[in-house]
Design an enzyme around this catalytic site. Structure first.
Site, PDB file in Angstrom:
ATOM      1  N   HIS A   1       0.824  -1.214   0.000  1.00  0.00           N
ATOM      2  CA  HIS A   1       0.000   0.000   0.000  1.00  0.00           C
ATOM      3  C   HIS A   1       0.857   1.264   0.000  1.00  0.00           C
ATOM      4  O   HIS A   1       0.406   2.333  -0.405  1.00  0.00           O
ATOM      5  CB  HIS A   1      -0.922  -0.014   1.213  1.00  0.00           C
ATOM      6  CG  HIS A   1      -2.151   0.840   1.075  1.00  0.00           C
ATOM      7  ND1 HIS A   1      -2.244   1.910   0.215  1.00  0.00           N
ATOM      8  CD2 HIS A   1      -3.363   0.773   1.709  1.00  0.00           C
ATOM      9  CE1 HIS A   1      -3.444   2.465   0.313  1.00  0.00           C
ATOM     10  NE2 HIS A   1      -4.139   1.803   1.212  1.00  0.00           N
TER      11      HIS A   1
ATOM     12  N   ASP B   1     -10.766 -10.301 -17.562  1.00  0.00           N
ATOM     13  CA  ASP B   1     -10.873 -11.483 -18.425  1.00  0.00           C
ATOM     14  C   ASP B   1      -9.498 -11.765 -19.034  1.00  0.00           C
ATOM     15  O   ASP B   1      -9.033 -11.042 -19.913  1.00  0.00           O
ATOM     16  CB  ASP B   1     -11.906 -11.228 -19.521  1.00  0.00           C
ATOM     17  CG  ASP B   1     -12.121 -12.428 -20.425  1.00  0.00           C
ATOM     18  OD1 ASP B   1     -11.377 -13.426 -20.286  1.00  0.00           O
ATOM     19  OD2 ASP B   1     -13.024 -12.358 -21.283  1.00  0.00           O
TER      20      ASP B   1
END
Length: 444
Positions: free
Chosen positions: A152, A388
């Site tokens: 992060h 995808d």
């Protein structure tokens, strides 16, 4: 969950990082980001089109664009050494896990074994990768889990979404024309200051007694909530799915806190993470990477009569009244933060816009003006369900253990019309939370 690691290696960019990019200085916001990992778990059904080797090839192909992720963080200097040290790439097998089992999991900790790095194992060494990926094959059924974990200090979740989209497009033959070009401009726009000590105001702890549970709000629940809460709110615009869910969850968490403190209502600080990218004038680039979020904190106090958390309290008018208050409180705070974002690039303004909310939150908590905090982080617009890789979109998505106290992470559901709220709770508090009227009524 029994997961066996088959192989682990470092994937390096297919072309070397130019010498002028070898040092990446963290931005002002990066320096103040919590020292945790941000991770997502994407679950795919069996498919004859799955080609795991393509994942490794395409990763090396896009890493020159995401060169910072292949480097190593030099903690004392707040710098990433971009020497192409590589990204961790793990292949694993889950030998006793079916796809349906994963889709039914409602506790994030049960997904930890599918993540390459736990959220509480963060870049403690200068040799630790900033980005780790685990590809887990579900041996019984042939499904696949792709999990990505990033430091992060370097990336927020929007940046993680940009990386996942770029990687999936590069893997998918049908998406080669879709270019995603990340920008690492934030250190030049918001220069860091090399603080003497960790200056993140967000407290992080790992406690085995803490769980992160998923509560799902489907499209019917969202429609009912929007119909009821739109009637009395002062908000002039259509109430978003996320704000509706935040109001229900906040009301339940406030009720839990009151029940734990002998019926006393305590002031809390509600904070929302706000994505700056499209809200500055001029707007930041769509695929700007780094930590480009503001906190939108606001104090909140609901009177004892309103927060009664009792199975027999089915006064829906009272419940809706509380949730309307919370919708308005969250909406007003968000509107103010969005207005502040628009002033970000006014002369001399950006540091105050960034630090003001952090100082306000820290000051109120330290002074006792508020007793506890609730933080909401909206991941629903980061496109994880669109990833995808060439064998279809994920049928499930989740997170791992989150060590940030009192945080709620909001994700899209698979259909894109509901919200999954991942709520961090003490195990002992789970029954109290689940007995809240709104949680019982609107979640599945």
């Amino acid at each position: 969950m029994k997961v066996n690691v088959v192989s682990s290696k470092l994937i390096k960019p297919c072309t070397p990082t130019p010498p002028n990019l070898n040092k990446y200085k963290l931005s002002f916001a990066d320096e103040r980001a919590p020292t945790i990992n941000v991770g997502v778990v994407l679950i795919y059904p069996p498919s004859s089109n799955i080609q795991k080797h393509r994942l490794e090839e395409s990763l090396a192909k896009i890493l020159p664009e995401f060169y910072v992720l292949a480097g190593r963080y030099v903690k004392n200097d707040y710098v990433v050494d971009c020497g192409d040290q590589g990204v961790e790439f793990i292949e694993a097998e889950a030998v006793e896990v079916e796809l349906v089992d994963l889709l039914e999991i409602k506790e994030a900790g049960l997904l930890n074994d599918l993540l390459p790095s736990k959220f509480y194992q963060v870049a403690k060494s200068s040799e630790d990768p900033l980005l780790s990926i685990q590809i887990t094959e579900l041996k019984p059924c042939g499904g696949l889990v792709i999990s990505v974990s990033v430091c992060h200090r370097i990336f927020d979740t929007s940046s993680l979404g940009t990386f996942v989209a770029a990687w999936s497009n590069a893997t998918n033959d049908n998406n080669h024309s879709i270019g995603i070009f990340p920008s690492f401009e934030s250190p030049s726009l918001f220069p860091g200051t090399n603080p003497d000590q960790d200056s993140s105001p967000i407290r992080t702890t790992y406690d085995p007694n803490i769980v992160v549970k998923r509560f799902s709000f489907d499209k019917d629940a969202i429609a009912i909530l929007r119909s009821k809460l739109s009637q009395g709110t002062k908000q002039s615009t259509r109430i978003s799915r996320v704000r509706l869910v935040c109001a229900v969850v906040a009301k339940a968490l406030i009720g839990v806190d009151r029940a734990k403190h002998g019926g006393e209502s305590r002031s809390c600080l509600m904070s929302q993470a706000v994505n700056m990218r499209a809200r500055t004038i001029p707007p930041l680039q769509k695929h700007s990477c780094g930590n480009l979020i503001l906190l939108s904190p606001t104090p909140c106090f609901i009177s004892p009569a309103e927060t009664t958390n009792n199975n027999n309290n089915n006064n829906s008018d009272v419940v809706i009244g509380i949730e309307q208050q919370l919708v308005d409180i969250l909406g007003d705070a968000l509107d103010k933060t969005i207005a502040d974002c628009a002033e970000m690039f006014s002369p001399g303004r950006w540091r105050g816009v960034m630090m003001g909310p952090l100082e306000d939150m820290y000051g109120k908590l330290m002074s006792g003006e508020v007793s506890y905090s609730i933080m909401f982080s909206d991941w629903s617009k980061f496109g994880f369900y669109e990833a995808d890789f060439g064998w279809g979109k994920p049928v499930g998505a989740g997170i791992g253990t989150v060590p940030v106290e009192n945080i709620v992470i909001l994700m899209d559901n698979k259909e894109g019309d509901g919200i999954d709220a991942w709520v961090r709770l003490n195990r002992n508090d789970v029954p109290l939370f689940e007995q809240d009227h709104g949680i019982k009524l609107y979640t599945i």
